[in-house]
Enzyme design. Structure first.
Site, mmCIF file in Angstrom:
data_model
loop_
_atom_site.group_PDB
_atom_site.id
_atom_site.type_symbol
_atom_site.label_atom_id
_atom_site.label_comp_id
_atom_site.label_asym_id
_atom_site.label_seq_id
_atom_site.Cartn_x
_atom_site.Cartn_y
_atom_site.Cartn_z
ATOM 1 C CE LYS A 111 -4.453 -1.435 1.747
ATOM 2 N NZ LYS A 111 -5.516 -1.180 2.701
ATOM 3 C CE LYS A 194 -5.611 -8.337 -2.391
ATOM 4 N NZ LYS A 194 -5.295 -7.845 -1.071
ATOM 5 C CE LYS A 197 -13.420 -2.746 -0.616
ATOM 6 N NZ LYS A 197 -13.385 -2.415 0.810
#
Ligand code: TYM
Length: 342
Positions: A111, A194, A197
């Site tokens: 992230k 993966k 969102k």
């Protein structure tokens, strides 16, 4: 009765991975556990959230829980920021967890990316708050998708260190529940990353609120390979796709896993039926199944989101019930740590 805790971030755009990896399991587990399901808004703000969107997304996750079949009478459903004890226990865990432990968290690395120095302190300490969520209720089992495994290892380490540091047997060592044949749903555009969102392509994921034609279009455009589906003999002795086969045909394996999970059948059963099918055919079957399973949930989510007062009342009531469990546990923690309570 053993207690379950799990949570989903209200960061918008819930997708099939969230449903199959987590939310669907929340529903089945409510029959055998005391379940607490949280909308983790404190986690969401570790990256910037537009305030109005955060409110809407908090209601969206709540609506997803309800529409999928979580019963707000049997289970506790609430949003994290309404129970202040989460943040309080997280602070104590900030002082228990070690920098080295958090430095190893792959989700933080993913992230924060190259901009590590610019990431919020909250994003770095995120796993400590997650440990607090779980341990605040002394939860014993935590249903999650595969990507949360490392965070749960850390939760176990924190519980153990707290118990050792203070010479108590206070926090349980929780068990992850990573259930079903779609514990890691991959992107429809790239079977090696993966479903998430944050993927810029809308075609990489099926949203829980997608209409039938959007679902059909996304599945039609999903990446595959030219080979037909193999028979059940392609599976390993554990009934799973062997690692090397998954590596060779990641997109095919992903669609197969999604199908099996939606149909609630084993991979062997699905391959027994689909052996030799071309992907064009298989995709039609998958579309029909996905629309049948997700359509009613998406419609119910939209209905609930149009009734914000009803959703908010469920969260308020859930927060009261959560607080009633959390407060005495945090009081005991204060006593153990040595905080004076005159
Ligand atoms: P979050 O909001 O990223 O995801 C919610 C749940 O969905 C699962 N999931 C997936 N499962 C399969 N395939 C995928 N592609 C996929 N993407 C997401 C996640 O594993 C998760 O179970 N840190 C957590 C939220 C959290 C939490 C907790 C969970 C906060 N406190 C305490 C359990 C217990 C998260 O970011 O989930």
């Amino acid at each position: 009765m053993n207690r379950i805790f799990s949570g989903v971030q209200p960061t918008g755009g819930l997708h099939l991975g969230n449903y199959l990896g987590a939310i669907r399991n929340f529903v089945t587990l409510q029959d055998s556990y005391h379940c607490i399901y949280c909308v983790v808004d404190l986690h969401a703000v570790t990256t910037w959230q537009d305030p109005a969107a955060l409110k809407a997304n908090t209601r969206e996750v709540t609506a997803a829980y309800l529409a999928a079949g979580v019963d707000p009478e049997r289970c506790i459903i609430f949003n994290q920021s309404q129970v202040g004890e989460h943040a309080e226990l997280a602070w104590i865990f900030n002082c228990v967890a070690r920098m080295g432990w958090l430095n190893r968290m792959t989700q933080f690395k993913e992230k924060a990316g190259k901009h590590r120095e610019n990431a919020s302190v909250g994003l770095f300490a995120y796993p400590n708050l997650m440990a607090a969520d779980i341990l605040l209720y002394k939860a014993t089992h935590v249903p999650v998708g595969d990507d949360q495994k490392q965070h749960l290892e850390l939760t176990r380490d924190i519980a153990q260190k707290f118990n050792n540091d203070f010479g108590v047997d206070f926090f349980p060592i929780c068990e992850p529940l990573i259930l079903g044949s779609a514990t890691r749903v991959m992107s429809l555009r790239d079977g090696k990353s993966k479903m998430s969102k944050s993927d810029p392509s809308d075609y990489s994921r099926i949203a829980m609120t997608d209409e039938a034609d959007a679902i059909a279009q996304k599945i039609r455009k999903a990446k595959t390979d030219p080979d037909p589906l193999p028979g059940p003999e392609a599976l390993g002795p554990d009934g799973e796709v062997p690692e090397d086969a998954r590596g060779a045909r990641p997109e095919a394996c992903n669609l197969l896993g999604i199908y099996a999970a939606l149909a609630e059948r084993s991979l062997a059963e699905v391959l027994g039926e689909q052996e030799g099918a071309q992907f064009s055919r298989f995709k039609e079957d998958l579309t029909e199944l996905a629309v049948a399973k997700l359509g009613p949930i998406g419609a119910e989510m939209k209905r609930l989101m149009a009734e914000p007062d009803h959703v908010d009342a469920i969260l308020r009531r859930g927060a009261e019930r959560a607080h009633a469990i959390a407060h005495p546990i945090l009081d005991e923690v204060h006593e153990i740590v040595g905080f004076l309570r005159p």
